[in-house]
Design a protein around this motif. Sequence first.
Motif, PDB file in Angstrom:
ATOM      1  N   ILE A  72       0.840  -1.207   0.000  1.00 10.29           N
ATOM      2  CA  ILE A  72       0.000   0.000   0.000  1.00 10.29           C
ATOM      3  C   ILE A  72       0.871   1.252   0.000  1.00 10.29           C
ATOM      4  O   ILE A  72       0.638   2.180  -0.780  1.00 10.29           O
ATOM      5  N   LEU A  73       1.871   1.289   0.863  1.00  7.69           N
ATOM      6  CA  LEU A  73       2.782   2.438   0.881  1.00  7.69           C
ATOM      7  C   LEU A  73       3.510   2.586  -0.448  1.00  7.69           C
ATOM      8  O   LEU A  73       3.686   3.702  -0.953  1.00  7.69           O
ATOM      9  N   GLY A  74       3.942   1.453  -1.013  1.00  9.03           N
ATOM     10  CA  GLY A  74       4.615   1.493  -2.312  1.00  9.03           C
ATOM     11  C   GLY A  74       3.719   2.044  -3.403  1.00  9.03           C
ATOM     12  O   GLY A  74       4.169   2.810  -4.266  1.00  9.03           O
ATOM     13  N   THR A  75       2.446   1.678  -3.369  1.00 10.22           N
ATOM     14  CA  THR A  75       1.505   2.195  -4.360  1.00 10.22           C
ATOM     15  C   THR A  75       1.321   3.693  -4.205  1.00 10.22           C
ATOM     16  O   THR A  75       1.270   4.432  -5.191  1.00 10.22           O
ATOM     17  N   ALA A  84       4.957  -2.018  -6.565  1.00 14.37           N
ATOM     18  CA  ALA A  84       4.508  -2.014  -5.169  1.00 14.37           C
ATOM     19  C   ALA A  84       4.231  -3.435  -4.691  1.00 14.37           C
ATOM     20  O   ALA A  84       4.569  -3.793  -3.560  1.00 14.37           O
ATOM     21  N   ILE A  85       3.622  -4.246  -5.543  1.00 17.86           N
ATOM     22  CA  ILE A  85       3.368  -5.647  -5.192  1.00 17.86           C
ATOM     23  C   ILE A  85       4.694  -6.382  -5.003  1.00 17.86           C
ATOM     24  O   ILE A  85       4.854  -7.159  -4.065  1.00 17.86           O
ATOM     25  N   ALA A  86       5.650  -6.113  -5.880  1.00 18.76           N
ATOM     26  CA  ALA A  86       6.970  -6.740  -5.747  1.00 18.76           C
ATOM     27  C   ALA A  86       7.627  -6.342  -4.430  1.00 18.76           C
ATOM     28  O   ALA A  86       8.243  -7.188  -3.751  1.00 18.76           O
ATOM     29  N   LEU A  87       7.498  -5.085  -4.035  1.00 18.46           N
ATOM     30  CA  LEU A  87       8.038  -4.645  -2.741  1.00 18.46           C
ATOM     31  C   LEU A  87       7.349  -5.361  -1.584  1.00 18.46           C
ATOM     32  O   LEU A  87       7.991  -5.726  -0.593  1.00 18.46           O
TER      33      LEU A  87
END
Length: 102
Positions: A72-75, A84-87
């Motif tokens: 969520i933060l990555g997005t 973001a999913i990869a993170l």
Amino acid sequence: MSTTDALLVVFAMALVTYGTRAGGIFAVGFVPMSARVEAFLRYLAGSVLVALVVPATVRGGTEAYVAVGVAILGTLVLRKALPAIALGILAAALWRAYMGAT
């Protein structure tokens, strides 16, 4: 299960996946494209992703919450879902490696 059987199963799954995607694109060609239909199609992928992630998060342990939080933060920061999913996946893997599975 032999290697040949496993490859046949994977090939069959790939065909079914391709068929559903191609069939969906074909079927949408017959639907008049209103603003409502366009909005539905725009947000469909996100809603499917949420439908898959929420049950896994509820069943998962702490690493699942860490992964979702980081994703969520990555997005929010990156404005792109795939990185973001990869993170999030990386965060869950690191959590498991250093904190242990819960």
